[in-house]
Design a protein around this motif. Structure first.
Motif, PDB file in Angstrom:
ATOM      1  N   VAL A 258      -5.790   5.648   7.438  1.00 44.67           N
ATOM      2  CA  VAL A 258      -5.550   4.574   6.470  1.00 44.67           C
ATOM      3  C   VAL A 258      -6.862   4.232   5.781  1.00 44.67           C
ATOM      4  CG1 VAL A 258      -4.993   2.114   6.254  1.00 44.67           C
ATOM      5  CG2 VAL A 258      -3.522   3.615   7.606  1.00 44.67           C
ATOM      6  N   CYS A 259      -7.912   4.132   6.534  1.00 41.41           N
ATOM      7  CA  CYS A 259      -9.222   3.797   5.997  1.00 41.41           C
ATOM      8  C   CYS A 259      -9.685   4.852   4.997  1.00 41.41           C
ATOM      9  CB  CYS A 259     -10.219   3.656   7.136  1.00 41.41           C
ATOM     10  SG  CYS A 259     -11.867   3.229   6.593  1.00 41.41           S
ATOM     11  N   ALA A 260      -9.581   6.119   5.353  1.00 43.53           N
ATOM     12  CA  ALA A 260      -9.994   7.192   4.445  1.00 43.53           C
ATOM     13  C   ALA A 260      -9.167   7.160   3.158  1.00 43.53           C
ATOM     14  CB  ALA A 260      -9.853   8.545   5.137  1.00 43.53           C
ATOM     15  N   ALA A 261      -7.858   6.965   3.289  1.00 44.45           N
ATOM     16  CA  ALA A 261      -7.008   6.889   2.106  1.00 44.45           C
ATOM     17  C   ALA A 261      -7.349   5.668   1.254  1.00 44.45           C
ATOM     18  CB  ALA A 261      -5.537   6.856   2.517  1.00 44.45           C
ATOM     19  N   PHE A 262      -7.679   4.568   1.896  1.00 48.98           N
ATOM     20  CA  PHE A 262      -8.076   3.349   1.186  1.00 48.98           C
ATOM     21  C   PHE A 262      -9.348   3.612   0.384  1.00 48.98           C
ATOM     22  CE2 PHE A 262     -10.188  -0.736   0.755  1.00 48.98           C
ATOM     23  CZ  PHE A 262      -9.153  -1.595   0.414  1.00 48.98           C
ATOM     24  N   LEU A 263     -10.348   4.220   1.011  1.00 47.63           N
ATOM     25  CA  LEU A 263     -11.600   4.540   0.324  1.00 47.63           C
ATOM     26  C   LEU A 263     -11.344   5.429  -0.897  1.00 47.63           C
ATOM     27  CD1 LEU A 263     -13.887   5.194   3.405  1.00 47.63           C
ATOM     28  CD2 LEU A 263     -14.241   3.409   1.690  1.00 47.63           C
ATOM     29  N   CYS A 264     -10.500   6.426  -0.725  1.00 47.31           N
ATOM     30  CA  CYS A 264     -10.182   7.325  -1.830  1.00 47.31           C
ATOM     31  C   CYS A 264      -9.399   6.596  -2.920  1.00 47.31           C
ATOM     32  CB  CYS A 264      -9.405   8.534  -1.334  1.00 47.31           C
ATOM     33  SG  CYS A 264     -10.397   9.619  -0.279  1.00 47.31           S
ATOM     34  N   GLY A 265      -8.455   5.769  -2.509  1.00 49.61           N
ATOM     35  CA  GLY A 265      -7.658   5.012  -3.470  1.00 49.61           C
ATOM     36  C   GLY A 265      -8.481   4.048  -4.307  1.00 49.61           C
ATOM     37  N   LYS A 266      -9.561   3.555  -3.745  1.00 48.36           N
ATOM     38  CA  LYS A 266     -10.452   2.638  -4.468  1.00 48.36           C
ATOM     39  C   LYS A 266     -11.511   3.389  -5.282  1.00 48.36           C
ATOM     40  CE  LYS A 266      -8.917  -1.404  -3.126  1.00 48.36           C
ATOM     41  NZ  LYS A 266      -8.421  -2.396  -4.065  1.00 48.36           N
ATOM     42  N   GLY A 267     -11.503   4.716  -5.217  1.00 49.88           N
ATOM     43  CA  GLY A 267     -12.428   5.507  -6.007  1.00 49.88           C
ATOM     44  C   GLY A 267     -13.744   5.840  -5.330  1.00 49.88           C
ATOM     45  N   TYR A 268     -13.907   5.450  -4.067  1.00 52.75           N
ATOM     46  CA  TYR A 268     -15.138   5.750  -3.337  1.00 52.75           C
ATOM     47  C   TYR A 268     -15.132   7.159  -2.776  1.00 52.75           C
ATOM     48  CZ  TYR A 268     -15.951   0.766  -3.620  1.00 52.75           C
ATOM     49  OH  TYR A 268     -16.145  -0.507  -4.092  1.00 52.75           O
TER      50      TYR A 268
ATOM     51  N   TYR B 145       0.808  -1.222   0.000  1.00 52.25           N
ATOM     52  CA  TYR B 145       0.000   0.000   0.000  1.00 52.25           C
ATOM     53  C   TYR B 145       0.847   1.281   0.000  1.00 52.25           C
ATOM     54  CZ  TYR B 145      -3.425  -3.467   1.363  1.00 52.25           C
ATOM     55  OH  TYR B 145      -4.218  -4.582   1.407  1.00 52.25           O
ATOM     56  N   PRO B 146       1.793   1.422  -0.915  1.00 51.38           N
ATOM     57  CA  PRO B 146       2.611   2.645  -0.923  1.00 51.38           C
ATOM     58  C   PRO B 146       1.788   3.905  -1.181  1.00 51.38           C
ATOM     59  CG  PRO B 146       2.962   1.413  -2.946  1.00 51.38           C
ATOM     60  CD  PRO B 146       2.134   0.541  -2.032  1.00 51.38           C
ATOM     61  N   GLY B 147       0.689   3.766  -1.931  1.00 54.04           N
ATOM     62  CA  GLY B 147      -0.163   4.921  -2.216  1.00 54.04           C
ATOM     63  C   GLY B 147      -0.824   5.477  -0.966  1.00 54.04           C
ATOM     64  N   ILE B 148      -1.173   4.601  -0.040  1.00 50.41           N
ATOM     65  CA  ILE B 148      -1.774   5.064   1.215  1.00 50.41           C
ATOM     66  C   ILE B 148      -0.739   5.837   2.024  1.00 50.41           C
ATOM     67  CG2 ILE B 148      -2.664   4.300   3.465  1.00 50.41           C
ATOM     68  CD1 ILE B 148      -4.183   2.093   1.990  1.00 50.41           C
ATOM     69  N   VAL B 149       0.469   5.310   2.098  1.00 48.44           N
ATOM     70  CA  VAL B 149       1.528   5.997   2.849  1.00 48.44           C
ATOM     71  C   VAL B 149       1.799   7.368   2.229  1.00 48.44           C
ATOM     72  CG1 VAL B 149       3.946   5.903   3.572  1.00 48.44           C
ATOM     73  CG2 VAL B 149       2.548   3.828   3.629  1.00 48.44           C
ATOM     74  N   LEU B 150       1.848   7.416   0.903  1.00 49.88           N
ATOM     75  CA  LEU B 150       2.098   8.686   0.230  1.00 49.88           C
ATOM     76  C   LEU B 150       0.961   9.666   0.478  1.00 49.88           C
ATOM     77  CD1 LEU B 150       3.866  10.371  -1.662  1.00 49.88           C
ATOM     78  CD2 LEU B 150       2.625   9.360  -3.589  1.00 49.88           C
ATOM     79  N   SER B 151      -0.279   9.216   0.370  1.00 49.28           N
ATOM     80  CA  SER B 151      -1.398  10.148   0.514  1.00 49.28           C
ATOM     81  C   SER B 151      -1.594  10.619   1.954  1.00 49.28           C
ATOM     82  CB  SER B 151      -2.691   9.533  -0.023  1.00 49.28           C
ATOM     83  OG  SER B 151      -3.146   8.496   0.791  1.00 49.28           O
ATOM     84  N   VAL B 152      -1.257   9.792   2.932  1.00 49.45           N
ATOM     85  CA  VAL B 152      -1.457  10.180   4.334  1.00 49.45           C
ATOM     86  C   VAL B 152      -0.245  10.926   4.890  1.00 49.45           C
ATOM     87  CG1 VAL B 152      -1.812   9.319   6.690  1.00 49.45           C
ATOM     88  CG2 VAL B 152      -3.060   8.286   4.785  1.00 49.45           C
ATOM     89  N   LEU B 153       0.936  10.413   4.626  1.00 53.67           N
ATOM     90  CA  LEU B 153       2.146  10.962   5.248  1.00 53.67           C
ATOM     91  C   LEU B 153       3.047  11.743   4.296  1.00 53.67           C
ATOM     92  CD1 LEU B 153       3.197   7.830   7.338  1.00 53.67           C
ATOM     93  CD2 LEU B 153       2.056   9.898   8.171  1.00 53.67           C
ATOM     94  N   PHE B 154       2.768  11.674   2.999  1.00 52.30           N
ATOM     95  CA  PHE B 154       3.621  12.285   1.981  1.00 52.30           C
ATOM     96  C   PHE B 154       5.019  11.677   1.992  1.00 52.30           C
ATOM     97  CE2 PHE B 154       0.500  15.438   3.391  1.00 52.30           C
ATOM     98  CZ  PHE B 154      -0.227  15.569   2.217  1.00 52.30           C
ATOM     99  N   ILE B 155       5.098  10.418   2.343  1.00 53.19           N
ATOM    100  CA  ILE B 155       6.351   9.655   2.347  1.00 53.19           C
ATOM    101  C   ILE B 155       6.322   8.731   1.135  1.00 53.19           C
ATOM    102  CG2 ILE B 155       7.672   7.853   3.531  1.00 53.19           C
ATOM    103  CD1 ILE B 155       6.764   9.077   6.187  1.00 53.19           C
ATOM    104  N   ASP B 156       7.392   8.780   0.344  1.00 59.67           N
ATOM    105  CA  ASP B 156       7.398   7.997  -0.881  1.00 59.67           C
ATOM    106  C   ASP B 156       8.512   6.954  -0.968  1.00 59.67           C
ATOM    107  OD1 ASP B 156       9.561   9.657  -1.267  1.00 59.67           O
ATOM    108  OD2 ASP B 156       8.869  10.466  -3.172  1.00 59.67           O
ATOM    109  N   ASN B 157       9.029   6.530   0.196  1.00 61.75           N
ATOM    110  CA  ASN B 157       9.986   5.422   0.166  1.00 61.75           C
ATOM    111  C   ASN B 157       9.931   4.639   1.480  1.00 61.75           C
ATOM    112  OD1 ASN B 157      12.244   6.324   2.023  1.00 61.75           O
ATOM    113  ND2 ASN B 157      12.254   8.038   0.580  1.00 61.75           N
ATOM    114  N   LEU B 158      10.308   3.386   1.364  1.00 61.53           N
ATOM    115  CA  LEU B 158      10.209   2.460   2.500  1.00 61.53           C
ATOM    116  C   LEU B 158      11.054   2.907   3.682  1.00 61.53           C
ATOM    117  CD1 LEU B 158       9.303  -0.188   3.799  1.00 61.53           C
ATOM    118  CD2 LEU B 158      11.179  -1.336   2.590  1.00 61.53           C
ATOM    119  N   GLU B 159      12.264   3.374   3.438  1.00 62.07           N
ATOM    120  CA  GLU B 159      13.156   3.745   4.540  1.00 62.07           C
ATOM    121  C   GLU B 159      12.549   4.843   5.411  1.00 62.07           C
ATOM    122  OE1 GLU B 159      14.228   3.573   1.243  1.00 62.07           O
ATOM    123  OE2 GLU B 159      14.966   1.533   1.563  1.00 62.07           O
ATOM    124  N   GLU B 160      11.985   5.858   4.772  1.00 63.72           N
ATOM    125  CA  GLU B 160      11.361   6.936   5.544  1.00 63.72           C
ATOM    126  C   GLU B 160      10.147   6.428   6.314  1.00 63.72           C
ATOM    127  OE1 GLU B 160      10.649  10.812   3.792  1.00 63.72           O
ATOM    128  OE2 GLU B 160      12.173  10.353   2.277  1.00 63.72           O
TER     129      GLU B 160
END
Length: 183
Positions: free
Chosen positions: A68-78, A38-53
């Protein structure tokens, strides 16, 4: 009701199971597996785009399950995630309504009348514009519901298009420490 309970009402069972799996990875402390899937969730919630960070963040912090839930809903298009200082949301809002099958000409006209923006201040026309759009959408039996959260950034919004009856239930039963109903 909180964001996780709302997701259970909105998502089909297989996608809700996927959300539970994602939250389970976080609760088990398997942050690398969560990031890999779920890298997209991490990016959308924390603005972090790599595993180390993300691993560095996870040493002392917990990724909030409702976020995480809100980002998941948005990522799925809901849903649609909107930042608190967005310059022009018009196309994003039009695209969201069209994608969810609620693109009434009157609603699109309201959105395209003027540039829609948020600035968490006095010049914000986001709430006023969406209130007008909701007047049109309610005639179709749906409603844009908007939540504001301050967990990681000021004035982050999550928009969901809900059946009018479900929206009324959510407003009546909403109890969350992280997400306040904005509209």
């Amino acid at each position: 009701m909180d964001m996780m309970e709302l997701a259970k009402l909105v998502l089909p069972p297989e996608e809700y199971g996927e959300l539970q799996e994602a939250v389970g990875l976080l609760e088990a402390g398997d942050f690398a597996a969560f990031y890999e899937k779920y890298p997209g969730i991490v990016l959308s919630v924390l603005f972090i785009d790599n595993l180390e960070e993300f691993l560095d963040f996870s040493k002392e912090n917990t990724l909030d399950r409702e976020c995480v839930c809100a980002a998941f809903l948005c990522g799925k298009g809901y849903g649609l995630s909107v930042g608190g200082y967005e310059d022009d949301l018009t196309q994003a809002l039009v695209g969201f309504l069209q994608g969810r099958g609620a693109a009434a000409p009157e609603a699109l006209e309201i959105l395209q009348r003027e540039r829609v923006y948020t600035d968490c201040g006095d010049f914000d026309n986001f709430k006023r514009t969406l209130s007008e759009v909701n007047q049109v959408l309610e005639g179709q039996g749906v409603r844009l519901a908007v939540w504001e959260d301050f967990v990681y950034c000021d004035c982050e919004y999550t928009l969901l298009l809900l059946d009018r009856a479900l929206a009324a239930r959510v407003y009546a039963e909403w109890e969350s420490e992280n997400f306040m109903i904005y509209l």
